[in-house]
Design a protein around this motif. Structure first.
Motif, PDB file in Angstrom:
ATOM      1  N   LYS A   1      -7.922   9.102  -4.866  1.00 14.31           N
ATOM      2  CA  LYS A   1      -9.138   8.423  -5.306  1.00 14.31           C
ATOM      3  C   LYS A   1      -9.724   7.573  -4.173  1.00 14.31           C
ATOM      4  O   LYS A   1     -10.934   7.620  -3.901  1.00 14.31           O
ATOM      5  N   MET A   2      -8.857   6.806  -3.495  1.00 12.91           N
ATOM      6  CA  MET A   2      -9.334   5.971  -2.389  1.00 12.91           C
ATOM      7  C   MET A   2      -9.850   6.834  -1.242  1.00 12.91           C
ATOM      8  O   MET A   2     -10.858   6.502  -0.623  1.00 12.91           O
TER       9      MET A   2
ATOM     10  N   TRP B   1       0.853   1.182  -9.776  1.00 14.06           N
ATOM     11  CA  TRP B   1       1.144   0.744  -8.414  1.00 14.06           C
ATOM     12  C   TRP B   1       1.860  -0.611  -8.451  1.00 14.06           C
ATOM     13  O   TRP B   1       2.920  -0.783  -7.832  1.00 14.06           O
TER      14      TRP B   1
ATOM     15  N   ASP C   1       0.820  -1.219   0.000  1.00 19.57           N
ATOM     16  CA  ASP C   1       0.000   0.000   0.000  1.00 19.57           C
ATOM     17  C   ASP C   1       0.852   1.267   0.000  1.00 19.57           C
ATOM     18  O   ASP C   1       0.422   2.302  -0.502  1.00 19.57           O
TER      19      ASP C   1
ATOM     20  N   SER D   1      -2.257   9.785  -6.967  1.00 17.67           N
ATOM     21  CA  SER D   1      -3.581   9.782  -7.602  1.00 17.67           C
ATOM     22  C   SER D   1      -4.462   8.656  -7.051  1.00 17.67           C
ATOM     23  O   SER D   1      -5.670   8.845  -6.862  1.00 17.67           O
ATOM     24  N   ASN D   2      -3.866   7.496  -6.770  1.00 23.08           N
ATOM     25  CA  ASN D   2      -4.635   6.397  -6.187  1.00 23.08           C
ATOM     26  C   ASN D   2      -5.050   6.726  -4.755  1.00 23.08           C
ATOM     27  O   ASN D   2      -6.179   6.446  -4.347  1.00 23.08           O
TER      28      ASN D   2
ATOM     29  N   ASP E   1      -5.881   1.977 -12.732  1.00 19.75           N
ATOM     30  CA  ASP E   1      -5.310   2.687 -11.577  1.00 19.75           C
ATOM     31  C   ASP E   1      -4.242   1.833 -10.896  1.00 19.75           C
ATOM     32  O   ASP E   1      -3.245   2.354 -10.408  1.00 19.75           O
ATOM     33  N   ARG E   2      -4.484   0.541 -10.836  1.00 20.12           N
ATOM     34  CA  ARG E   2      -3.580  -0.360 -10.125  1.00 20.12           C
ATOM     35  C   ARG E   2      -2.284  -0.622 -10.888  1.00 20.12           C
ATOM     36  O   ARG E   2      -1.269  -0.936 -10.286  1.00 20.12           O
TER      37      ARG E   2
ATOM     38  N   LEU F   1     -10.616   1.685  -6.997  1.00 19.66           N
ATOM     39  CA  LEU F   1      -9.569   1.706  -8.018  1.00 19.66           C
ATOM     40  C   LEU F   1      -9.926   0.758  -9.157  1.00 19.66           C
ATOM     41  O   LEU F   1     -10.489  -0.315  -8.929  1.00 19.66           O
TER      42      LEU F   1
ATOM     43  N   HIS G   1       1.411   3.054  -3.571  1.00 18.67           N
ATOM     44  CA  HIS G   1       0.356   3.669  -4.383  1.00 18.67           C
ATOM     45  C   HIS G   1       0.767   5.076  -4.796  1.00 18.67           C
ATOM     46  O   HIS G   1       1.258   5.849  -3.962  1.00 18.67           O
TER      47      HIS G   1
END
Length: 180
Positions: free
Chosen positions: A54-55, A69, A44, A50-51, A65-66, A61, A47
């Motif tokens: 968003k979260m 990461w 985690d 931006s992630n 998005d992933r 996500l 990330h």
């Protein structure tokens, strides 16, 4: 002599401890890293901003998005191994496509799947203090989970045991992987 020094170079030098939320990725991953004398990282922390934004806004996500990461985690694994080190990452990695990005064909990166029933994990999560996950979210995690197939050569460990016993099981499977 450090525990790492006794492992032949043909064994994994990165372990990705994966499973659904509440399966014990952080707890088992940290204990496993300590036992092996390896570094532990929580995925985690990788990330992109931006992630995180968003979260934080309550938006789920997407796979797009992933991707950056997962690529950042894979790059860190490559960097550590190239530098002669070893690492354990705690990462949900629920889908095969995610694990493919993380492992990307390396023989020295292995998946450790923490296997447990919905009932066991739900009961453990319900018993946690200051932690709440709606049953629907856990159900969603199990619905998303693509169990690692034999071709991924996973180390599978049942979570229906104390942490030290789970770590013993994982470590006990490591010598069996040499020469695969």
């Amino acid at each position: 002599m450090s525990p790492e020094a006794v492992l032949p170079r043909s064994t994994p030098h990165a372990l990705i401890v994966m499973g659904v939320s509440g399966s014990g990725k952080s707890t088992v991953g940290q204990a496993l890293a300590a036992r092996l004398g390896w570094r532990y990282e929580d995925a985690d922390a990788y990330h992109p901003a931006s992630n995180v934004a968003k979260m934080s806004a309550g938006q789920p996500l997407t796979d797009d998005d992933r991707r950056p990461w997962l690529q950042a985690i894979a790059a860190e694994i490559d960097r550590v191994i190239t530098g002669g080190g070893s690492i354990v990452f705690g990462c949900s990695a629920l889908k095969r496509a995610y694990r493919d990005i993380l492992v990307h064909g390396r023989d020295d990166v292995r998946i450790v799947f923490l296997d447990g029933s919905r009932e066991l994990i739900g009961a453990r999560m319900a018993a946690r203090k200051n932690h709440f996950m709606p049953a629907g979210l856990l159900d969603s995690q199990f619905a998303t989970l693509q169990r690692p197939g034999p071709d991924e050569r996973p180390i599978v460990a049942s979570i229906d045991a104390p942490v030290e016993a789970i770590v013993d099981d994982i470590v006990g499977q490591l010598p069996n992987l040499v020469g695969e």
